[in-house]
Design a protein around this motif. Structure first.
Motif, PDB file in Angstrom:
ATOM      1  N   TYR A 174      -3.795 -77.600 -11.685  1.00  0.00           N
ATOM      2  CA  TYR A 174      -4.344 -78.685 -10.872  1.00  0.00           C
ATOM      3  C   TYR A 174      -5.699 -79.199 -11.359  1.00  0.00           C
ATOM      4  O   TYR A 174      -6.348 -79.973 -10.663  1.00  0.00           O
ATOM      5  N   THR A 175      -6.116 -78.794 -12.547  1.00  0.00           N
ATOM      6  CA  THR A 175      -7.366 -79.329 -13.092  1.00  0.00           C
ATOM      7  C   THR A 175      -7.242 -80.829 -13.343  1.00  0.00           C
ATOM      8  O   THR A 175      -8.161 -81.607 -13.036  1.00  0.00           O
ATOM      9  N   ILE A 176      -6.122 -81.262 -13.907  1.00  0.00           N
ATOM     10  CA  ILE A 176      -5.928 -82.695 -14.151  1.00  0.00           C
ATOM     11  C   ILE A 176      -5.913 -83.458 -12.836  1.00  0.00           C
ATOM     12  O   ILE A 176      -6.566 -84.508 -12.700  1.00  0.00           O
ATOM     13  N   ARG A 177      -5.194 -82.946 -11.868  1.00  0.00           N
ATOM     14  CA  ARG A 177      -5.115 -83.590 -10.549  1.00  0.00           C
ATOM     15  C   ARG A 177      -6.495 -83.653  -9.900  1.00  0.00           C
ATOM     16  O   ARG A 177      -6.873 -84.663  -9.303  1.00  0.00           O
ATOM     17  N   TYR A 178      -7.271 -82.578 -10.019  1.00  0.00           N
ATOM     18  CA  TYR A 178      -8.621 -82.513  -9.466  1.00  0.00           C
ATOM     19  C   TYR A 178      -9.518 -83.561 -10.127  1.00  0.00           C
ATOM     20  O   TYR A 178     -10.271 -84.278  -9.457  1.00  0.00           O
ATOM     21  N   ALA A 179      -9.438 -83.656 -11.464  1.00  0.00           N
ATOM     22  CA  ALA A 179     -10.257 -84.625 -12.195  1.00  0.00           C
ATOM     23  C   ALA A 179      -9.896 -86.047 -11.802  1.00  0.00           C
ATOM     24  O   ALA A 179     -10.788 -86.898 -11.633  1.00  0.00           O
ATOM     25  N   GLN A 180      -8.608 -86.330 -11.648  1.00  0.00           N
ATOM     26  CA  GLN A 180      -8.183 -87.673 -11.239  1.00  0.00           C
ATOM     27  C   GLN A 180      -8.745 -88.022  -9.868  1.00  0.00           C
ATOM     28  O   GLN A 180      -9.210 -89.143  -9.634  1.00  0.00           O
ATOM     29  N   SER A 181      -8.698 -87.055  -8.965  1.00  0.00           N
ATOM     30  CA  SER A 181      -9.138 -87.302  -7.594  1.00  0.00           C
ATOM     31  C   SER A 181     -10.658 -87.388  -7.461  1.00  0.00           C
ATOM     32  O   SER A 181     -11.184 -88.253  -6.761  1.00  0.00           O
ATOM     33  N   GLU A 182     -11.368 -86.497  -8.168  1.00  0.00           N
ATOM     34  CA  GLU A 182     -12.804 -86.357  -7.950  1.00  0.00           C
ATOM     35  C   GLU A 182     -13.663 -87.298  -8.806  1.00  0.00           C
ATOM     36  O   GLU A 182     -14.742 -87.705  -8.384  1.00  0.00           O
ATOM     37  N   ILE A 183     -13.204 -87.626 -10.023  1.00  0.00           N
ATOM     38  CA  ILE A 183     -14.033 -88.521 -10.843  1.00  0.00           C
ATOM     39  C   ILE A 183     -13.269 -89.759 -11.298  1.00  0.00           C
ATOM     40  O   ILE A 183     -13.792 -90.564 -12.070  1.00  0.00           O
ATOM     41  N   GLY A 184     -12.019 -89.915 -10.845  1.00  0.00           N
ATOM     42  CA  GLY A 184     -11.282 -91.158 -11.039  1.00  0.00           C
ATOM     43  C   GLY A 184     -10.929 -91.503 -12.466  1.00  0.00           C
ATOM     44  O   GLY A 184     -11.049 -92.660 -12.878  1.00  0.00           O
ATOM     45  N   ILE A 185     -10.471 -90.511 -13.246  1.00  0.00           N
ATOM     46  CA  ILE A 185     -10.064 -90.791 -14.627  1.00  0.00           C
ATOM     47  C   ILE A 185      -8.545 -90.676 -14.749  1.00  0.00           C
ATOM     48  O   ILE A 185      -7.873 -90.184 -13.845  1.00  0.00           O
ATOM     49  N   THR A 186      -7.996 -91.132 -15.879  1.00  0.00           N
ATOM     50  CA  THR A 186      -6.554 -91.083 -16.082  1.00  0.00           C
ATOM     51  C   THR A 186      -6.106 -89.662 -16.406  1.00  0.00           C
ATOM     52  O   THR A 186      -6.921 -88.806 -16.786  1.00  0.00           O
ATOM     53  N   ASP A 187      -4.789 -89.430 -16.281  1.00  0.00           N
ATOM     54  CA  ASP A 187      -4.258 -88.108 -16.607  1.00  0.00           C
ATOM     55  C   ASP A 187      -4.503 -87.749 -18.067  1.00  0.00           C
ATOM     56  O   ASP A 187      -4.803 -86.609 -18.411  1.00  0.00           O
ATOM     57  N   LYS A 188      -4.403 -88.735 -18.947  1.00  0.00           N
ATOM     58  CA  LYS A 188      -4.609 -88.489 -20.379  1.00  0.00           C
ATOM     59  C   LYS A 188      -6.045 -88.035 -20.650  1.00  0.00           C
ATOM     60  O   LYS A 188      -6.272 -87.102 -21.427  1.00  0.00           O
ATOM     61  N   ALA A 189      -7.016 -88.697 -20.019  1.00  0.00           N
ATOM     62  CA  ALA A 189      -8.422 -88.309 -20.183  1.00  0.00           C
ATOM     63  C   ALA A 189      -8.703 -86.968 -19.522  1.00  0.00           C
ATOM     64  O   ALA A 189      -9.451 -86.135 -20.054  1.00  0.00           O
ATOM     65  N   ALA A 190      -8.079 -86.731 -18.374  1.00  0.00           N
ATOM     66  CA  ALA A 190      -8.310 -85.493 -17.635  1.00  0.00           C
ATOM     67  C   ALA A 190      -7.791 -84.272 -18.381  1.00  0.00           C
ATOM     68  O   ALA A 190      -8.300 -83.158 -18.202  1.00  0.00           O
ATOM     69  N   ALA A 191      -6.786 -84.445 -19.240  1.00  0.00           N
ATOM     70  CA  ALA A 191      -6.236 -83.326 -20.012  1.00  0.00           C
ATOM     71  C   ALA A 191      -7.292 -82.683 -20.906  1.00  0.00           C
ATOM     72  O   ALA A 191      -7.200 -81.498 -21.241  1.00  0.00           O
ATOM     73  N   SER A 192      -8.321 -83.447 -21.270  1.00  0.00           N
ATOM     74  CA  SER A 192      -9.393 -82.896 -22.109  1.00  0.00           C
ATOM     75  C   SER A 192     -10.120 -81.765 -21.392  1.00  0.00           C
ATOM     76  O   SER A 192     -10.627 -80.834 -22.047  1.00  0.00           O
ATOM     77  N   TYR A 193     -10.185 -81.835 -20.065  1.00  0.00           N
ATOM     78  CA  TYR A 193     -10.851 -80.768 -19.308  1.00  0.00           C
ATOM     79  C   TYR A 193     -10.031 -79.483 -19.332  1.00  0.00           C
ATOM     80  O   TYR A 193     -10.597 -78.377 -19.321  1.00  0.00           O
ATOM     81  N   VAL A 194      -8.702 -79.594 -19.366  1.00  0.00           N
ATOM     82  CA  VAL A 194      -7.866 -78.403 -19.476  1.00  0.00           C
ATOM     83  C   VAL A 194      -8.028 -77.790 -20.868  1.00  0.00           C
ATOM     84  O   VAL A 194      -8.084 -76.571 -21.016  1.00  0.00           O
ATOM     85  N   ILE A 195      -8.136 -78.642 -21.884  1.00  0.00           N
ATOM     86  CA  ILE A 195      -8.374 -78.155 -23.241  1.00  0.00           C
ATOM     87  C   ILE A 195      -9.709 -77.416 -23.307  1.00  0.00           C
ATOM     88  O   ILE A 195      -9.814 -76.336 -23.906  1.00  0.00           O
ATOM     89  N   ALA A 196     -10.740 -77.976 -22.659  1.00  0.00           N
ATOM     90  CA  ALA A 196     -12.053 -77.311 -22.619  1.00  0.00           C
ATOM     91  C   ALA A 196     -11.946 -75.953 -21.935  1.00  0.00           C
ATOM     92  O   ALA A 196     -12.570 -74.967 -22.365  1.00  0.00           O
ATOM     93  N   ALA A 197     -11.128 -75.882 -20.853  1.00  0.00           N
ATOM     94  CA  ALA A 197     -10.941 -74.622 -20.139  1.00  0.00           C
ATOM     95  C   ALA A 197     -10.299 -73.574 -21.046  1.00  0.00           C
ATOM     96  O   ALA A 197     -10.686 -72.399 -21.046  1.00  0.00           O
ATOM     97  N   LEU A 198      -9.321 -73.995 -21.862  1.00  0.00           N
ATOM     98  CA  LEU A 198      -8.658 -73.063 -22.774  1.00  0.00           C
ATOM     99  C   LEU A 198      -9.597 -72.583 -23.867  1.00  0.00           C
ATOM    100  O   LEU A 198      -9.537 -71.425 -24.292  1.00  0.00           O
ATOM    101  N   ILE A 199     -10.488 -73.453 -24.322  1.00  0.00           N
ATOM    102  CA  ILE A 199     -11.474 -73.041 -25.327  1.00  0.00           C
ATOM    103  C   ILE A 199     -12.407 -71.985 -24.737  1.00  0.00           C
ATOM    104  O   ILE A 199     -12.699 -70.961 -25.362  1.00  0.00           O
ATOM    105  N   LEU A 200     -12.866 -72.217 -23.514  1.00  0.00           N
ATOM    106  CA  LEU A 200     -13.714 -71.233 -22.837  1.00  0.00           C
ATOM    107  C   LEU A 200     -12.971 -69.917 -22.633  1.00  0.00           C
ATOM    108  O   LEU A 200     -13.540 -68.825 -22.749  1.00  0.00           O
ATOM    109  N   PHE A 201     -11.682 -70.020 -22.312  1.00  0.00           N
ATOM    110  CA  PHE A 201     -10.855 -68.826 -22.107  1.00  0.00           C
ATOM    111  C   PHE A 201     -10.810 -67.989 -23.387  1.00  0.00           C
ATOM    112  O   PHE A 201     -10.964 -66.765 -23.346  1.00  0.00           O
TER     113      PHE A 201
END
Length: 425
Positions: free
Chosen positions: A264-291
């Motif tokens: 739900y990171t993509i869904r959260y990003a879409q809802s909270e900062i109003g970006i597209t699903d494609k742009a929001a996927a970058s936050y999931v990639i960042a999460a995996l890098i941190l992982f």
């Protein structure tokens, strides 16, 4: 299949022939990382393609992890009866079949068909994950078993990142409002990536079939003491180990938290900062890098800090991060969501290792139940979707918060121990 060892494989391979099986099995860690995190792309993709609620789109994870739950014990039985190599081949064939089923599912544009395909993929992964970790330990000198396994596990987050990149680049379009023609195109966007994945996995199965493995990979792998136990005796014995039962519960909630946060990171990003699903996927990639970074940092810290204590501290940190994401929202709430991954990194292997400690001949049966406990990814992701539909996506983040509370109680309430971090998810 015949459990009698192939006479052509009775001698241990030398030179490149010894390295090649290691390469083939190491790739499995990459493949299942890719498959797992492609689901994080499929959730927003199917949500808009089929006009689903958050609960309905979350069924992607429910169908996926139900495959793990139902096939974990059969995979363990199959492995003991026919050997590691047979399990790997079976797992790869199921994985490939599930990926290829995406093509007819997209043609008829039926969401249920996609869920069935994901179930088949996960059934294959249950076979692969049950066999790959122990198999890596016997593919070479026993002195270097831990090194081989850690090296293989390093490819798991790499596969996760590649899966997210494939989804962001070739599946997500960035179009939020669809017309009639768009619905057809969005449904078919998954066809080519999954056809290619299916073809590669089938090729890998063929390579495994025609590769000579050490004899230990092809014969019955029963431990003599464990083989004497009936199913009832094994289950009864496990019920006497309180720390193991607590570990199964903690693992259920950990996987629920991990899958829920990433799903739900993509869904959260879409809802909270109003970006597209494609742009929001970058936050999931960042999460995996941190992982991935967290795994290296956490493994280093475990040389000096007792495992359960570090687990408890990391869980408390994630309670704070998810609490902030659930209440504050916005850009910083999204950062908190992403930051959770740094501290989730050591949780699965730490819970696994501390849970099976001291089980003796019950270890293999106990390990199967720990694999089954990842059904938490199915159950709790669906709960998050329902909470989001009833309230708001922010409110749904309280679900992983409660999961981290359970993990903190397990970690801080367990006896401290330093564990071998060679088992991982």
């Amino acid at each position: 299949m015949d459990s009698t060892p192939d006479t052509s494989e009775t001698k241990s391979p030398k030179g490149f022939a010894a390295i090649w099986p290691i390469i083939l099995i190491t790739a499995l860690f990459f493949f299942w990382g890719m498959a797992n995190n492609l689901n994080d792309i499929l959730i927003p993709q199917f949500k808009k393609t089929f006009t689903l609620t958050d609960f309905q789109s979350g069924l992607v994870q429910s169908a996926f992890y139900m495959g793990y739950f139902l096939l974990a014990l059969p995979a363990g039985f199959f492995m003991r009866k026919f050997g590691y190599k047979a399990v790997v081949i079976t797992g790869l064939c199921l994985f490939a079949l599930g990926a290829l089923l995406f093509y007819p599912a997209a043609e008829i544009r039926q969401y249920n068909w996609f869920l069935a395909a994901l179930f088949v993929i996960a059934s294959g992964l249950a076979f692969l994950e049950t066999s790959a970790n122990p198999l890596m330990t016997i593919l070479g000198d026993e002195k270097h078993a831990a090194f081989r396994l850690n090296l293989a596990q390093a490819f798991n987050p790499l596969g996760s990142l590649v899966g997210l990149w494939i989804g962001q680049t070739f599946i997500l379009s960035g179009i939020e409002k669809l017309d009639a023609a768009d619905f057809v195109r969005e449904a078919k966007a998954v066809q080519t990536p999954y056809l290619i994945i299916g073809a590669v996995i089938l090729l890998w199965a063929v390579l495994v079939i025609f590769t000579k493995f050490p004899r230990a990979a092809t014969v019955n792998t029963h431990d003599a003491d464990e083989a004497k136990l009936t199913t009832g005796q094994a289950l009864g014995g496990l019920l006497k180990h309180k720390h193991f039962l607590m570990g199964v519960v903690a693992q259920f909630f950990y996987v629920g938290a991990q899958v829920g946060v990433w799903s739900y990171t993509i869904r959260y990003a879409q809802s909270e900062i109003g970006i597209t699903d494609k742009a929001a996927a970058s936050y999931v990639i960042a999460a995996l890098i941190l992982f991935a970074i967290g795994r290296f940092i956490g493994t280093g810290l475990l040389r000096f800090v007792p495992a359960t204590k570090l687990l408890g501290v990391f869980a408390v940190i994630n309670i704070a991060l998810t609490g902030y994401a659930a209440t504050a929202g916005g850009q910083y709430g999204l950062y908190a969501m992403v930051g959770c991954s740094l501290f989730m990194s050591i949780m699965f292997p730490t819970i696994f290792a501390t849970s099976v400690r001291g089980l003796g001949p019950l270890t293999k049966t106990g390990a199967s139940f720990l694999v089954m406990s990842i059904i938490g990814g199915a159950a709790l992701t669906a709960v998050m979707g329902k909470v989001s539909d009833m309230s708001h996506i922010k409110t749904a983040i309280f679900v992983p918060l409660l999961c981290f509370v359970v993990i903190a109680l397990y970690g801080l309430g367990s006896k401290s121990a330093k564990v071998d971090m060679t088992k991982s998810h």
